[in-house]
Motif scaffolding. Structure first.
Motif, short mmCIF file in Angstrom:
data_model
loop_
_atom_site.label_atom_id
_atom_site.label_comp_id
_atom_site.label_asym_id
_atom_site.label_seq_id
_atom_site.Cartn_x
_atom_site.Cartn_y
_atom_site.Cartn_z
N GLY A 107 25.60 56.47 24.11
CA GLY A 107 26.26 57.08 22.96
C GLY A 107 27.06 58.25 23.47
N ASP A 108 28.06 58.72 22.75
CA ASP A 108 28.98 59.69 23.33
C ASP A 108 28.30 60.98 23.79
OD1 ASP A 108 28.55 60.23 20.60
OD2 ASP A 108 30.45 61.32 20.41
N THR A 111 21.11 58.64 22.23
CA THR A 111 22.05 59.68 21.82
C THR A 111 21.51 60.45 20.62
OG1 THR A 111 24.40 60.13 21.49
CG2 THR A 111 23.45 58.34 20.19
N THR A 120 20.51 62.07 17.21
CA THR A 120 20.19 61.75 15.82
C THR A 120 20.27 60.26 15.50
OG1 THR A 120 20.94 63.95 15.15
CG2 THR A 120 20.54 62.37 13.40
N VAL A 121 21.45 59.63 15.57
CA VAL A 121 21.50 58.20 15.25
C VAL A 121 20.66 57.40 16.23
CG1 VAL A 121 23.70 58.18 14.03
CG2 VAL A 121 23.68 57.96 16.51
N GLY A 122 20.65 57.83 17.49
CA GLY A 122 19.79 57.18 18.48
C GLY A 122 18.37 57.71 18.40
N SER A 178 16.45 56.35 15.50
CA SER A 178 16.18 54.92 15.70
C SER A 178 15.00 54.69 16.63
CB SER A 178 17.42 54.22 16.27
OG SER A 178 18.42 54.07 15.29
N HIS A 196 29.57 64.77 13.98
CA HIS A 196 29.30 63.37 13.74
C HIS A 196 27.89 63.03 14.22
CE1 HIS A 196 30.36 63.35 17.99
NE2 HIS A 196 29.89 62.12 18.09
N HIS A 197 27.41 61.88 13.85
CA HIS A 197 26.05 61.43 14.18
C HIS A 197 24.97 62.32 13.55
CE1 HIS A 197 27.62 58.34 16.58
NE2 HIS A 197 27.50 58.85 17.79
N THR A 198 25.34 63.14 12.58
CA THR A 198 24.34 63.94 11.89
C THR A 198 24.37 63.56 10.41
OG1 THR A 198 25.83 65.76 11.29
CG2 THR A 198 24.82 65.84 13.49
N GLU A 211 16.66 66.21 13.87
CA GLU A 211 16.06 65.32 14.86
C GLU A 211 14.83 65.98 15.50
OE1 GLU A 211 18.18 62.73 18.06
OE2 GLU A 211 17.71 64.64 19.01
#
Length: 605
Positions: free
Chosen positions: A66-67, A112, A114-116, A119, A153-155, A164
């Motif tokens: 992830g970035d 990565t 939060t999104v990672g 998960s 992003h990703h939050t 997280e």
């Protein structure tokens, strides 16, 4: 003996602190490191973390890019002793690290922000429940963004980046948020050492802009540190042994029962030594299967209350004293709280505590030390085992199948039993495979794993990937239900990329059978897939893969012969078509008792 992390230098720190060395040592290191080393591309957080992972025995890290973690992944890849394995999703990466830790003693995954992280959280919670050291590494936001009130992003769209972290605080024993270089070394080392000491997962978040920056604390040869060994309180140990020996030596037919915390206490060998010295009958709780050798002459089977292996519960529950080493008594392991055990007869030995019947409890007593000292104080008594030997009747065999008769599950596991050896390991998915695999007799050296405390369906696909990667010399045999497989099927792809030769038995009975036996409803029926067709599509001509769909015993025999013969170097996927009501008798009994426990009415107010 101390566990060394760092260089192989035999020196020890002057203090007992775990983590980075004292600040004076760091200052000395900064003054003594040459500029070429400080400016080396290897003197970075990323390379330091990679070296630490290799030093503790991790050679494979499971990841999803992830970035926020891409630069960090570059530095992990650059470490010669580290292999980065890309997974299809974060949940499976976490499950793979779980399976890896069961064999290697520690595992790691990288995701990565939060999104990672959210998960992978479910897999980390499972590892926490099973007492597995797992390093969960997250690529975090740029260090300049902390405290700026910016939305990233990703939050979840708030300027607070702590969501997280707060989620991980409940399922990890230590959390390190690395957003500056000055204390990064200390935070990383403390996190890793805490995971090893506590046998629990830890969380390390590293800002995405820090991974590649050289810093003097990340020298090529890291300052070594040791994990100070835990020690028993000598007086407490002696008192615990005395009280326990007094109770057991008075007993007529005492027994020993191994539990899952034998692993975290590193006391499996000490427990077997106690069995050898005492002559007592030996049983295991279901979640401890595989931790104690089943070829031991005094082994009597799995103690699981009403669904124990034949004649085991009768011997355990009729004993006048029983020692449980590392047990977990939950609603599943107690079959809906229906075990016929009495507190006044029980000695409960936990990793650092001993409770003797209704009497005293002794803290700061390590299980391994206690079991070894107790072995010296017990009178030999094999009465319980002799009773078992007298009443034991060998189990019958499944009815012989008629030609082309639809395959029965008990016939399937009769053939799986014949496949087991010291060169195999069994992974049992949550469901009826729990009960069918419990009845398998493990030969010397055969591995066995399942996730009983957390019981997350789908765990086995990722865990099989991780376990097979950790022990390439063993061939893993995974028994997975169709409902569970649908949750995490994608990472069969990763098994193929890694060249694994696992044998997967996919038991297709049309739904969540374990849930059916607890409480049935239309929600337990799932959409049928063409599972072999799915795996063939995933294979797509890349890697070694062989699939078969079997309906009867004759086809099963052919498939097993092919999987263990001509296709022994391939990942073999065998879909077994079974009737939806074809379950083990143990599941029927267990399901009704768990259902009764779940449906208890509220206590009167």
């Amino acid at each position: 003996m101390d566990i060394k992390i760092g260089s192989l230098d035999t020196c020890k720190p002057t203090s007992n602190d775990v983590g980075s060395p004292p600040k004076s040592a760091v200052a000395t290191l900064q003054n003594s490191v040459s500029p070429t080393v400080i400016n080396s591309p290897e003197a970075t957080i990323g390379r330091h973390l990679a070296r630490r992972l290799v030093q503790i025995g991790v050679t494979d890290v499971f990841s999803v890019p992830g970035d926020f973690n891409l630069t960090l992944l570059d530095h992990l890849i650059a470490e010669p002793g580290l292999n980065l394995i890309g997974c299809c999703n974060e949940l499976n990466a976490g499950y793979a690290a779980d399976g890896y830790a069961r064999s290697r003693g520690v595992g790691a995954c990288v995701v990565t922000f939060t999104v990672g992280g959210l998960s992978v959280l479910n897999a980390i919670a499972g590892a926490y429940s099973e007492n597995l050291p797992l390093i969960c590494i997250v690529g975090g936001p740029n260090s300049n963004d902390y405290g700026t009130n910016r939305i990233l992003h990703h939050t979840i769209g708030l300027p607070d980046f702590s969501q997280e972290l707060r989620c991980f605080q409940t399922v990890t024993c230590y959390q390190a948020v690395v957003n500056n270089l000055e204390d990064a070394h200390e935070l990383i080392d403390t996190a890793i050492s805490t995971a090893l000491k506590e046998c629990k997962p830890v969380y390390i978040s590293i800002s995405c802009n820090l991974s590649a920056i050289p810093h003097p604390t990340f020298s090529r040869d890291p300052v070594p540190f040791s994990l100070s060994p835990k020690l028993s309180n000598k007086m407490g140990l002696e008192a615990a042994v005395e009280a326990t020996a007094e109770l057991l030596n008075k007993a007529v037919k005492p027994v020993l029962v191994g539990g899952p915390k034998l692993r975290v206490a590193k006391a499996c060998e000490a427990f077997v030594e106690l069995v050898d010295a005492s002559g007592y009958a030996l049983a295991v709780m279901p979640s401890a299967k595989g931790l104690v050798p089943e070829h031991h002459p005094h082994f009597i089977g799995t103690y699981w209350g009403a669904v124990s292996t034949a004649f085991c519960s009768e011997i355990v529950e009729s004993a006048d004293a029983y020692l449980f080493a590392g047990p977990i008594f939950n609603d599943y392991s107690s079959v809906g709280y229906s075990l016929l055990l009495k507190k006044e007869k029980a000695i409960i030995v936990q990793p650092d505590r001993v409770v003797v019947a209704n009497g005293p409890a002794f803290g700061c007593v390590l299980m391994k030390d206690f079991l070894r000292e107790l072995a010296k104080s017990l009178k030999r008594n094999n009465t319980a085992y002799e009773n078992y030997h007298r009443i034991f009747v060998p189990e019958g065999h499944p009815l012989k199948s008629a030609p082309k008769e639809p395959l029965r599950v008990n016939v399937l596991f009769q053939h799986i039993q014949k496949m087991l050896s010291s060169e195999t390991a069994v992974i049992a998915e949550t469901g009826d495979s729990w009960f069918n695999c419990q009845k398998l007799k493990l030969p010397r050296g055969c591995g066995y794993e399942f996730q009983m405390q957390y019981g997350s369906i789908g765990w086995s696909v990722g865990a099989t990937l991780g376990y097979a990667q950790a022990v390439p010399e063993k061939r893993v045999i995974a028994c997975i239900g169709d409902g569970s497989f649908q949750v995490t099927a994608q990472d069969v792809s990763t098994m193929l990329r890694c060249g694994q030769n696992t044998i997967i038995f996919l038991i297709n009975n049309g739904g969540y059978t374990i849930e059916v036996e607890i409480h049935d409803g239309p929600y337990n029926v799932i959409k049928n897939w063409n599972y072999t067709g799915l795996v063939d599509a995933i294979h797509n001509g890349e890697g070694k893969c062989w699939t078969a769909k079997v309906f009867c015993e004759e086809e099963l025999i052919e498939a097993i012969d092919m999987a263990t013969g001509a296709k022994k170097d391939c990942l073999c996927f065998i879909e077994v078509i079974a009737h939806k009501d074809d379950t083990s008798k143990e599941l029927l009994e267990w399901g009704s008792r768990v259902s009764a426990a779940n449906s208890r009415p509220p206590n009167p107010q």
